[in-house]
Enzyme design. Structure first.
Site: not given
Length: 406
Positions: A241-243, A234, A245
């Site tokens: 999360g978006r980075t 993190h 994915r």
């Protein structure tokens, strides 16, 4: 001895913990107090393992499923080899929208595509969500552009694109504060998961990217584990999360699981978001099979969904060819090709993309409106936007299918 190094004898080490002190400010003289004093609270943060040199010892079932999904990804990508132009941008946007939807950020295809062209900020919640999804599309594209450079620097580049225009979070910089998931935004005490101390982040990400660049591991399993490790680190205050994915897409491109298009794996994850979050928690307990199996299952779902989108778009294009009567050398055919991949345009954007005179583009747009292919409407109190409701509806159907279990 560095206690973050994995101990011998475990196929995959569980995340460990260390004691931290959270310093909060709280009023001490009644509910109307205006004077606050620091208060120290003990909590624990995570210590992810270093994984650069670790082997992936999967169960036979998850290994077989990951291999089968890898082959399906390659076959689907190759099946579009001659039709990249319309499908590559549509699938890229679909992946960005699905990844954003996992974070409860939703907007219609029309809103997102209009926001791409409007280049403005502000407005109601739906418009703001559309602008965030546009930023996520930029991050996905940056991930693909940087797929030959799987380094910490490329991760920062993806995040920088994602957070452009965000007034609350610094894009392209590692966090310098504690972050956590669940329960309260006031302190990490009692959180479902507390990410590692920010001082550990740069070294952990460097280690992760060494793992990501390795060429001796099963590719989809490697991608799934790298994603779980990223989400455990993190490294940012927001957009993890978006980075993460987007990094998955970069790895799939680097590992040649995809070559022509973006397979919207996030659309597969949307079918089981609870399972996705649970798989990340199980990874932190030393279980890599669950996240690998879920990523494989999500790939199958994504391919099935994407194939249906491809069928929809092909059908729409075929109906256009039947509707439109024009010479073979007419500019209307080039405009129709553009609309298949960019179903919302302005006269200026279409003219610039196609290299046509603005006067000629208005004639072509009006022709398509008269034939029922396009509708027009002023948007953002400025330009007139022309849209293909058929393509937009196909994209919205894709998004609706993504939220259902297969």
């Amino acid at each position: 001895m560095d206690k973050t190094r994995p101990s011998a004898g475990r196929s995959w080490p569980a995340t460990e913990a260390e004691h931290e002190v959270w310093v909060s400010k709280s009023a001490t003289w009644g509910v109307q107090a205006t004077v606050a004093v620091p208060r120290e609270i003990n909590y624990t943060s995570s210590i992810p393992p270093f994984i650069a040199e670790r082997e992936l010892r999967l169960s036979s079932a998850s290994a077989a499923m990951a291999e089968e999904a890898s082959n399906e990804l390659i076959r689907f990508d190759e099946s579009l080899n001659g039709e990249i132009a319309p499908f590559a941008p549509l699938l890229l946007r679909s992946e960005a929208a699905a990844s954003s939807r996992i974070e409860n950020l939703t907007a219609s295809a029309r809103a997102v595509l209009t926001a791409e062209l409007a280049n403005r900020s502000g407005g109601n919640a739906a418009r703001k969500n559309a602008e965030i999804i546009v930023a996520n599309t930029r991050a996905m594209q940056a991930a693909l552009d940087l797929s030959d450079d799987l380094t910490s620097h490329s991760v920062l580049g993806m995040h920088r694109e994602l957070m452009t225009g965000d007034a609350h979070h610094q894009g392209g910089s590692w966090r310098e504060e504690a972050v956590w998931i669940g329960t309260s935004s006031l302190s990490p005490v009692g959180a479902l998961f507390v990410a590692p101390n920010f001082r550990r982040v740069p070294r952990l990400v460097d280690d992760l990217m060494i793992f990501a660049r390795r060429g001796d591991l099963p590719r989809l399993a490697q991608t799934a584990v790298a994603h779980a490790q990223f989400e455990t680190i993190h490294p940012f205050t927001d957009g993890n999360g978006r980075t993460g994915r987007a990094l998955m897409q970069a790895m799939m491109r680097a590992k040649q699981l995809t070559h022509n298009v973006t397979v919207p794996v996030s659309a597969g994850l949307l079918a089981n978001t609870n399972g996705y979050h649970q798989a990340l928690m199980q990874y932190r307990e030393g279980d890599i099979d669950t996240i690998v199996t879920l990523t494989a299952e999500s790939s199958f779902l994504a391919i099935t969904n994407a194939k249906e989108l491809v069928i929809d778009i092909r059908g729409i294009q075929a109906s256009w060819r039947e509707q439109i009567k024009a010479r073979a050398d007419s500019g209307v055919w080039a405009l129709l090709d553009l609309l298949a991949r960019q179903p919302v345009v302005t006269a200026d954007s279409a003219a610039q993309t196609l290299g046509l005179n603005p006067t000629n583009i208005y004639r072509l747009l009006n022709q398509l409106e008269q034939n029922g292919v396009l509708k027009k409407k002023p948007e953002y109190r400025s330009s007139v936007f022309w849209r293909s409701d058929e393509i937009l509806a196909a994209l919205d159907r894709f998004a609706e299918r993504s939220g259902r279990r297969g």
